[in-house]
Enzyme design. Structure first.
Site, PDB file in Angstrom:
ATOM      1  CB  ILE A 108       4.005  48.473  31.390  1.00  0.00           C
ATOM      2  CG1 ILE A 108       4.050  49.016  29.964  1.00  0.00           C
ATOM      3  CG2 ILE A 108       4.330  46.986  31.429  1.00  0.00           C
ATOM      4  CD1 ILE A 108       5.458  49.064  29.391  1.00  0.00           C
TER       5      ILE A 108
ATOM      6  CE  LYS B 292       1.756  47.872  11.942  1.00  0.00           C
ATOM      7  NZ  LYS B 292       2.653  47.066  12.776  1.00  0.00           N
ATOM      8  CB  VAL B 293       6.562  53.465   8.275  1.00  0.00           C
ATOM      9  CG1 VAL B 293       7.267  54.555   7.482  1.00  0.00           C
ATOM     10  CG2 VAL B 293       7.587  52.569   8.960  1.00  0.00           C
TER      11      VAL B 293
ATOM     12  CB  SER C 264      14.951  48.764  19.159  1.00  0.00           C
ATOM     13  OG  SER C 264      15.057  48.863  17.765  1.00  0.00           O
TER      14      SER C 264
ATOM     15  CE1 TYR D  11       9.527  50.479  19.251  1.00  0.00           C
ATOM     16  CE2 TYR D  11      11.513  50.489  17.894  1.00  0.00           C
ATOM     17  CZ  TYR D  11      10.657  49.835  18.757  1.00  0.00           C
ATOM     18  OH  TYR D  11      10.920  48.534  19.129  1.00  0.00           O
ATOM     19  N   GLY D  12      12.474  55.478  18.155  1.00  0.00           N
ATOM     20  CA  GLY D  12      13.930  55.499  18.371  1.00  0.00           C
ATOM     21  C   GLY D  12      14.308  56.204  19.667  1.00  0.00           C
TER      22      GLY D  12
ATOM     23  CE  LYS E 190      11.689  49.518  22.256  1.00  0.00           C
ATOM     24  NZ  LYS E 190      11.346  48.613  23.380  1.00  0.00           N
TER      25      LYS E 190
ATOM     26  CB  VAL F  74      11.382  39.844  15.389  1.00  0.00           C
ATOM     27  CG1 VAL F  74      10.635  38.540  15.640  1.00  0.00           C
ATOM     28  CG2 VAL F  74      12.785  39.775  15.998  1.00  0.00           C
TER      29      VAL F  74
ATOM     30  CB  THR G 227       6.211  40.956  15.757  1.00  0.00           C
ATOM     31  OG1 THR G 227       6.773  42.247  15.448  1.00  0.00           O
ATOM     32  CG2 THR G 227       7.285  40.064  16.358  1.00  0.00           C
TER      33      THR G 227
END
Length: 276
Positions: free
Chosen positions: A63, A95-96, A139, A193-194, A197, A230, A232
């Site tokens: 994508i 990752k955090v 999310s 990320y937030g 989304k 989830v 993953t």
């Protein structure tokens, strides 16, 4: 093949995407395409489903690559005359504890999660047939990130009249603001990320509105959803849901019956419409 229904799931060689393909193979009355950036991984995933007695087809899709999106578009147009179900699941997250500078995390995350998803929609939404279903996997983090925005930004992101161009401008501004280290001063939350989304959820609201204006009689339903937390590669082993459980809401939205007139333009989790 134009009378054979077709479903496409982006980013579906593993995790939630793979579980969505698995469920669609069992429940969708047509061809189901598993897509991945890497053809090797994609074919491997198709083979894994074959072992379960499920028949998915593979098509390459990155994508982040407009040419790749357009190749899929042309394939679907030529072979099926369009598509019936599109699940935009492909996404990334740092990752955090990742030490990559925040500005780079912002640029890379937005590039895929927002701009990549938007490009897929730009190219594929015109192909969606009457009674088609479109699901943008967002999310719950988009809700909490929205809460972390300034009042002014919240107002813009909740607006019923915001345009796609205005949304693109805001998403671009976030990336620019992180580069200048002024994103918090400018009212943004500290999560790339937030924000990506938020972009996906708001984009879905805009797209649903456009479908109402331009294709009202086609009964297409388009929604955003949160699959939940989830287990993953992305979320890690401590998450509460299995991938199959995470796939439930996206699959529910992908298979809304043809006589349904909603949900449309909504944000759902656990098959329930949430307030944005």
């Amino acid at each position: 093949m134009s009378n054979v229904p077709v479903a496409v799931v982006t980013g579906s060689n593993k995790g939630i995407g793979f579980a969505i393909v698995r469920a669609l193979c069992k429940q969708f009355p047509g061809d189901v395409y598993l897509t991945a950036r890497d053809p090797g991984r994609g074919q491997e995933a198709v083979a894994k489903l074959q072992e379960e007695g499920l028949h998915a087809l593979f098509h390459q899709l990155d994508i982040d690559d407009l040419q790749s999106i357009r190749a899929l578009r042309d394939f679907l147009k030529e072979k099926y005359g369009g598509l019936n179900v599109l699940v935009n699941n492909a996404g990334i997250a740092f990752k955090v504890h990742d030490t990559t500078p925040f500005a780079i995390q912002a640029e890379v995350t937005l590039k895929t999660n927002f701009f990549g998803t938007r490009n897929v929609c730009t190219e594929l939404l015109p192909l969606v047939k009457p009674y088609g279903r479109v699901v943008n996997v967002s999310s719950m983090v988009s809700s909490s990130a929205l809460g972390g925005c300034s009042r002014e930004l919240q107002q813009k992101f909740r607006s019923e009249t915001i345009t796609e161009d205005e949304l693109v401008e805001l998403m671009t501004k976030f990336v620019e603001d992180t580069k200048k280290s002024v994103h918090e001063k400018e009212g943004w939350p500290n999560t790339a990320y937030g924000v990506s989304k938020i972009g996906v959820t708001v984009l879905s609201r805009i797209q649903a509105r456009m479908l109402n204006e331009k294709r009202k009689g086609d009964h297409i339903l388009l929604n955003a959803c949160c699959p939940g937390w989830v287990r993953t590669d992305m979320a890690g082993p401590k998450a509460t849901k299995s991938p199959d459980e995470g796939a439930e809401t996206p699959v529910y939205l992908a298979l809304l019956p043809s006589d349904a007139d909603g949900p449309h333009g909504q944000f759902l989790s656990n098959k329930t419409v949430r307030t944005w």
